[in-house]
Write a protein that holds these residues in place. Structure first.
Motif, mmCIF file in Angstrom:
data_model
loop_
_atom_site.group_PDB
_atom_site.id
_atom_site.type_symbol
_atom_site.label_atom_id
_atom_site.label_comp_id
_atom_site.label_asym_id
_atom_site.label_seq_id
_atom_site.Cartn_x
_atom_site.Cartn_y
_atom_site.Cartn_z
ATOM 1 N N THR A 186 2.672 2.868 -3.176
ATOM 2 C CA THR A 186 2.073 3.706 -4.222
ATOM 3 C C THR A 186 2.812 5.042 -4.268
ATOM 4 N N VAL A 191 -0.264 -2.239 -6.667
ATOM 5 C CA VAL A 191 -1.726 -2.245 -6.552
ATOM 6 C C VAL A 191 -2.264 -3.664 -6.655
ATOM 7 N N VAL A 194 -2.085 4.153 1.974
ATOM 8 C CA VAL A 194 -1.947 5.071 0.836
ATOM 9 C C VAL A 194 -1.600 6.485 1.312
ATOM 10 N N THR A 239 4.255 0.442 -10.014
ATOM 11 C CA THR A 239 3.146 0.770 -9.123
ATOM 12 C C THR A 239 1.940 -0.121 -9.404
ATOM 13 N N TYR A 257 0.836 -1.203 0.000
ATOM 14 C CA TYR A 257 0.000 0.000 0.000
ATOM 15 C C TYR A 257 0.874 1.260 0.000
#
Length: 300
Positions: free
Chosen positions: A107, A140, A163, A136, A104
């Motif tokens: 990102t 995800v 995030v 990235t 997470y």
């Protein structure tokens, strides 16, 4: 001698050291809480940063560099955003696995590229942008769970923590790079280490004051748990030393994209220390991360 590509090994060393530090901090959250576990990184890392600076100066790195107003502004902004990022990261780790929480947070490269362009004017080549997007995407993919697109098992709170932590880590990277560049004079190692000392000093003062006012119990326990805290502090300072060296030599986006190898390190730690297995989906995500990193290195 040119050090143009020295940011690559520096980033790899930093990523490995940070994985060790994060694993130690995760274990400390059970006894110290998220803020207490965050605090040990700075409190116990600060003396090591001073030691690093002393070694650099003794080795002929020049004279201590005087801070400017802009430098102090960048350092304080970086210090505060990194504290917030660390607290949110540890909060997420209490609810999701070590490896997925790291995913997470990673990102961050997309965010750091945007912030770097906006704040410092750092530009990237089209191939570097592609590398960031591919890597990235792998992050995800690792973070998504089966059924998450239908709202099942998404884990919105840890996802949000992770995030947003990544955003704060991105901002801290930009601010610290700005501080290093503002010093101007001296070798890249001296500028990096000077910034490290100031940043850890500010962070230690902020968190000591906060915990003395609002959580004296956790502050007392952090002193009692000095043995594991000392290791976490050393690894934190050691990792930051090499992060800052990387920031002094290239854009923060390049450093943070290559740093996605930390997801692979975290997966190994999850398997060995926390008995957390890897799913095929996570394996595919890791393959994309590796592909993005390889593309980034090819771009350089």
């Amino acid at each position: 001698m040119t050090f143009g590509l020295f940011w690559i090994p520096a980033t790899l060393v930093a990523a490995a050291a940070q994985t060790a530090r994060n694993a130690m901090q995760r274990s400390l959250t059970e006894t110290l809480g998220t803020v207490g576990a965050s605090q040990v990184r700075f409190l116990y890392g600060f003396p090591f940063a001073i030691l690093f600076l002393g070694l650099v100066l003794a080795a002929g790195g020049g004279k201590p560099l005087p801070p400017t107003a802009a430098f102090l502004g960048f350092v304080c902004a970086g210090a505060v955003t990194q504290i917030l990022a660390t607290v949110l990261m540890l909060a997420a780790m209490r609810e999701r696995s070590f490896a997925v929480t790291t995913a997470y947070i990673k990102t961050e490269p997309v965010q750091v590229a945007v912030f770097g362009l906006a704040v410092l004017g750092d530009t990237l080549t089209p191939m570097a942008v592609t590398a960031i997007v591919v890597a990235t995407a792998g992050v995800v993919l690792m973070a998504l769970k089966p059924g998450s697109l239908r709202g099942e098992g998404l884990g919105l709170r840890p996802a949000a923590f992770g995030v947003v932590a990544g955003a704060f880590f991105a901002l801290s990277a930009i601010f610290f790079r700005g501080a290093i560049l503002d010093l101007g004079e001296g070798s890249f190692v001296l500028r990096s280490t000077t910034t490290l000392v100031w940043s850890l000093g500010v962070q230690t003062a902020i968190l000591m004051a906060w915990m003395a006012a609002f959580d004296r119990g956790a502050l007392a326990r952090s002193f009692q748990a000095w043995r594991p805290s000392l290791f976490a502090g050393f690894m934190g300072a050691f990792a930051s030393q090499f992060w800052f060296i990387g920031f002094s030599l290239t854009s923060a986006a390049n450093v943070r994209t290559l740093a996605l190898v930390e997801v692979l390190f975290a997966q190994a730690v999850s398997r060995r220390l926390f008995a957390q297995s890897t799913t095929p989906r996570e394996a595919l995500g890791m393959a994309l991360i590796v592909g993005g990193v390889v593309l980034l290195l090819w771009a350089h």
